[in-house]
Write a protein that holds these residues in place. Sequence first.
Motif, PDB file in Angstrom:
ATOM      1  N   MET A 229      34.265  30.261  49.700  1.00 33.11           N
ATOM      2  CA  MET A 229      34.683  30.611  48.772  1.00 33.11           C
ATOM      3  C   MET A 229      35.475  29.330  47.920  1.00 33.11           C
ATOM      4  N   GLY A 230      34.776  28.911  46.880  1.00 32.27           N
ATOM      5  CA  GLY A 230      35.206  27.915  46.242  1.00 32.27           C
ATOM      6  C   GLY A 230      35.840  28.368  45.108  1.00 32.27           C
ATOM      7  N   GLY A 231      36.956  27.327  44.708  1.00 29.30           N
ATOM      8  CA  GLY A 231      37.531  27.769  43.354  1.00 29.30           C
ATOM      9  C   GLY A 231      38.761  26.999  43.147  1.00 29.30           C
ATOM     10  N   THR A 232      39.286  26.825  41.803  1.00 29.20           N
ATOM     11  CA  THR A 232      40.437  25.969  41.463  1.00 29.20           C
ATOM     12  C   THR A 232      41.494  26.649  42.168  1.00 29.20           C
ATOM     13  N   PHE A 233      41.425  28.038  42.130  1.00 27.07           N
ATOM     14  CA  PHE A 233      42.714  28.970  42.834  1.00 27.07           C
ATOM     15  C   PHE A 233      44.107  28.310  42.012  1.00 27.07           C
ATOM     16  N   ASP A 234      44.012  28.392  40.622  1.00 29.16           N
ATOM     17  CA  ASP A 234      45.092  27.890  39.801  1.00 29.16           C
ATOM     18  C   ASP A 234      45.867  29.014  39.031  1.00 29.16           C
TER      19      ASP A 234
ATOM     20  N   THR B 241      30.451  36.697  38.999  1.00 29.21           N
ATOM     21  CA  THR B 241      29.271  36.695  38.380  1.00 29.21           C
ATOM     22  C   THR B 241      29.533  35.608  37.196  1.00 29.21           C
ATOM     23  N   ASP B 242      30.722  35.165  36.824  1.00 37.04           N
ATOM     24  CA  ASP B 242      30.622  34.174  35.814  1.00 37.04           C
ATOM     25  C   ASP B 242      30.153  32.927  36.275  1.00 37.04           C
ATOM     26  N   ALA B 243      30.568  32.545  37.714  1.00 44.76           N
ATOM     27  CA  ALA B 243      30.209  31.264  38.416  1.00 44.76           C
ATOM     28  C   ALA B 243      28.945  31.254  38.476  1.00 44.76           C
TER      29      ALA B 243
ATOM     30  N   ASP C  16      40.044  43.241  37.400  1.00 45.12           N
ATOM     31  CA  ASP C  16      39.739  42.369  36.318  1.00 45.12           C
ATOM     32  C   ASP C  16      41.262  41.414  36.415  1.00 45.12           C
ATOM     33  N   ILE C  17      41.268  40.601  37.131  1.00 41.11           N
ATOM     34  CA  ILE C  17      42.486  39.404  37.224  1.00 41.11           C
ATOM     35  C   ILE C  17      41.796  38.229  37.282  1.00 41.11           C
ATOM     36  N   SER C  18      42.371  37.303  36.324  1.00 32.25           N
ATOM     37  CA  SER C  18      41.849  35.733  36.260  1.00 32.25           C
ATOM     38  C   SER C  18      43.133  35.201  36.190  1.00 32.25           C
ATOM     39  N   SER C  19      42.850  33.567  36.833  1.00 33.86           N
ATOM     40  CA  SER C  19      44.106  32.978  37.047  1.00 33.86           C
ATOM     41  C   SER C  19      44.541  32.606  35.576  1.00 33.86           C
ATOM     42  N   SER C  20      43.828  32.561  34.738  1.00 33.90           N
ATOM     43  CA  SER C  20      44.124  32.200  33.171  1.00 33.90           C
ATOM     44  C   SER C  20      45.055  33.295  33.010  1.00 33.90           C
ATOM     45  N   GLU C  21      44.983  34.603  33.259  1.00 36.73           N
ATOM     46  CA  GLU C  21      45.746  35.552  32.940  1.00 36.73           C
ATOM     47  C   GLU C  21      47.247  35.472  33.574  1.00 36.73           C
TER      48      GLU C  21
ATOM     49  N   CYS D 269      26.977  37.287  45.324  1.00 35.03           N
ATOM     50  CA  CYS D 269      27.706  37.433  44.286  1.00 35.03           C
ATOM     51  C   CYS D 269      28.394  38.710  44.187  1.00 35.03           C
ATOM     52  N   VAL D 270      29.885  38.763  43.742  1.00 30.62           N
ATOM     53  CA  VAL D 270      30.552  39.721  43.639  1.00 30.62           C
ATOM     54  C   VAL D 270      30.684  40.062  42.102  1.00 30.62           C
ATOM     55  N   SER D 271      30.442  41.381  41.480  1.00 30.10           N
ATOM     56  CA  SER D 271      30.484  41.505  40.244  1.00 30.10           C
ATOM     57  C   SER D 271      31.647  41.348  39.596  1.00 30.10           C
ATOM     58  N   ARG D 272      31.916  40.590  38.441  1.00 35.33           N
ATOM     59  CA  ARG D 272      33.181  40.306  38.035  1.00 35.33           C
ATOM     60  C   ARG D 272      33.190  41.018  36.592  1.00 35.33           C
ATOM     61  N   PRO D 273      34.119  41.846  36.238  1.00 36.05           N
ATOM     62  CA  PRO D 273      34.371  42.318  35.171  1.00 36.05           C
ATOM     63  C   PRO D 273      34.041  41.500  33.853  1.00 36.05           C
TER      64      PRO D 273
ATOM     65  N   PHE E  43      33.839  20.596  35.895  1.00 38.68           N
ATOM     66  CA  PHE E  43      33.622  21.268  34.906  1.00 38.68           C
ATOM     67  C   PHE E  43      35.087  21.519  34.374  1.00 38.68           C
ATOM     68  N   LYS E  44      36.159  21.046  35.075  1.00 38.85           N
ATOM     69  CA  LYS E  44      37.380  21.334  34.609  1.00 38.85           C
ATOM     70  C   LYS E  44      38.086  19.659  34.143  1.00 38.85           C
ATOM     71  N   GLN E  45      37.370  18.833  33.920  1.00 41.57           N
ATOM     72  CA  GLN E  45      37.659  17.441  33.586  1.00 41.57           C
ATOM     73  C   GLN E  45      38.637  17.633  32.229  1.00 41.57           C
TER      74      GLN E  45
ATOM     75  N   PHE F   2      27.623  30.966  50.263  1.00 45.03           N
ATOM     76  CA  PHE F   2      28.631  30.796  49.113  1.00 45.03           C
ATOM     77  C   PHE F   2      28.990  31.878  48.446  1.00 45.03           C
ATOM     78  N   ILE F   3      30.045  32.216  48.325  1.00 47.90           N
ATOM     79  CA  ILE F   3      30.793  33.576  47.832  1.00 47.90           C
ATOM     80  C   ILE F   3      30.992  33.209  46.150  1.00 47.90           C
ATOM     81  N   MET F   4      30.674  33.970  45.144  1.00 45.19           N
ATOM     82  CA  MET F   4      31.234  33.576  43.832  1.00 45.19           C
ATOM     83  C   MET F   4      31.104  34.916  43.034  1.00 45.19           C
TER      84      MET F   4
HETATM   85  P1  ATP Z   1      40.594  30.688  35.628  1.00 42.82           P
HETATM   86  O1  ATP Z   1      40.980  31.877  34.818  1.00 42.82           O
HETATM   87  O2  ATP Z   1      41.370  29.604  35.731  1.00 42.82           O
HETATM   88  O3  ATP Z   1      39.048  30.208  35.071  1.00 42.82           O
HETATM   89  P2  ATP Z   1      39.347  32.377  37.835  1.00 42.82           P
HETATM   90  O4  ATP Z   1      40.379  33.523  38.037  1.00 42.82           O
HETATM   91  O5  ATP Z   1      38.333  32.441  37.132  1.00 42.82           O
HETATM   92  O6  ATP Z   1      40.462  31.020  37.224  1.00 42.82           O
HETATM   93  P3  ATP Z   1      38.470  30.647  39.981  1.00 42.82           P
HETATM   94  O7  ATP Z   1      39.530  29.665  40.539  1.00 42.82           O
HETATM   95  O8  ATP Z   1      38.169  29.734  38.465  1.00 42.82           O
HETATM   96  O9  ATP Z   1      39.730  31.772  39.150  1.00 42.82           O
HETATM   97  O10 ATP Z   1      37.520  31.280  40.429  1.00 42.82           O
HETATM   98  C1  ATP Z   1      36.874  31.068  41.795  1.00 42.82           C
HETATM   99  C2  ATP Z   1      35.967  31.762  42.260  1.00 42.82           C
HETATM  100  O11 ATP Z   1      36.327  33.225  42.272  1.00 42.82           O
HETATM  101  C3  ATP Z   1      34.586  31.973  41.118  1.00 42.82           C
HETATM  102  O12 ATP Z   1      33.544  32.026  41.861  1.00 42.82           O
HETATM  103  C4  ATP Z   1      34.776  33.141  40.502  1.00 42.82           C
HETATM  104  O13 ATP Z   1      33.836  33.720  39.963  1.00 42.82           O
HETATM  105  C5  ATP Z   1      35.581  33.974  41.280  1.00 42.82           C
HETATM  106  N1  ATP Z   1      36.480  35.051  41.015  1.00 42.82           N
HETATM  107  C6  ATP Z   1      37.845  35.021  40.303  1.00 42.82           C
HETATM  108  N2  ATP Z   1      38.471  35.973  39.997  1.00 42.82           N
HETATM  109  C7  ATP Z   1      37.480  37.047  40.489  1.00 42.82           C
HETATM  110  C8  ATP Z   1      37.630  38.617  40.457  1.00 42.82           C
HETATM  111  N3  ATP Z   1      38.644  38.980  39.423  1.00 42.82           N
HETATM  112  N4  ATP Z   1      36.638  39.156  40.717  1.00 42.82           N
HETATM  113  C9  ATP Z   1      35.525  38.590  41.287  1.00 42.82           C
HETATM  114  N5  ATP Z   1      35.349  37.235  41.598  1.00 42.82           N
HETATM  115  C10 ATP Z   1      36.370  36.481  40.960  1.00 42.82           C
END
Ligand code: ATP
Length: 201
Positions: A7-12, A107-109, A162-167, A130-134, A44-46, A103-105
């Motif tokens: 599970m790769g990510g910025t995790f920020d 949908t956006d990735a 529907d959670i993101s690090s940005s949020e 791939c796990v569906s992402r809203p 991609f986050k330069q 590799f787990i990701m």
């Molecule tokens: P940011 O909003 O900063 O882009 P993010 O929430 O997208 O952060 P990342 O660290 O960019 O988090 O994502 C790492 C991986 O986790 C990616 O493969 C992304 O698709 C997946 N991922 C993140 N949030 C979710 C979610 N809510 N459901 C499914 N997959 C997720």
Amino acid sequence: MRSVGIMGGTFDPVHMGHLACAEMARDACGIDEVLFIVAGNPNFKQGMQMAPASERFAMVQAAIAGNDAFAASDAEVRREGVTYTADTLLELKDADPTAELSFIMGTDALLTLHAWKDADVIARLARIICVSRPGYALGDRERARLARAGFDVTIIEAPLLDISSSEVRQRVAEGRSIRYLVPDAVRAHIQDRRLYRREEA
Ligand code: ATP
Ligand code: MG
């Protein structure tokens, strides 16, 4: 054969969406261990502002503590220069040639995967889960493009969060609650280290 999910990510910061994504993939695909690989200096986050890698890694460690099926890796944090997934997969394969890598990701990735550096190496070394992402849909064109690039993609149906690090970052900056969006230990870390606060003028 040991099945390892990556599970790769910025995790920020790391949030419940990441953890649920990893857990649903593990459960659906019979994965023995999920390795959370914290991005050091992703291509991609330069030029984008991020919390220091040490903080992001510490939050991942705190988030997965107590789950024997989850582990955290700082391999990309320690690597000099821009980091690429293909290099990380090569390292993992080298360290354990018999491990089966997935590799787990979200949908956006997945929608950008064909354009990642050394995509052919990634396709050769790992199956994609791939796990569906809203908010992101995979159409026939995108599926065909991935198949042409040699990717073996498994899409799993799982509850969507529907959670993101940005949020999460934005909510902290606005002084709003992030409780239940991130694990309590992550929330405590963000508070202690005063991460993501809006800079006072
Ligand atoms: P940011 O909003 O900063 O882009 P993010 O929430 O997208 O952060 P990342 O660290 O960019 O988090 O994502 C790492 C991986 O986790 C990616 O493969 C992304 O698709 C997946 N991922 C993140 N949030 C979710 C979610 N809510 N459901 C499914 N997959 C997720
Ligand atoms: Mg993202």
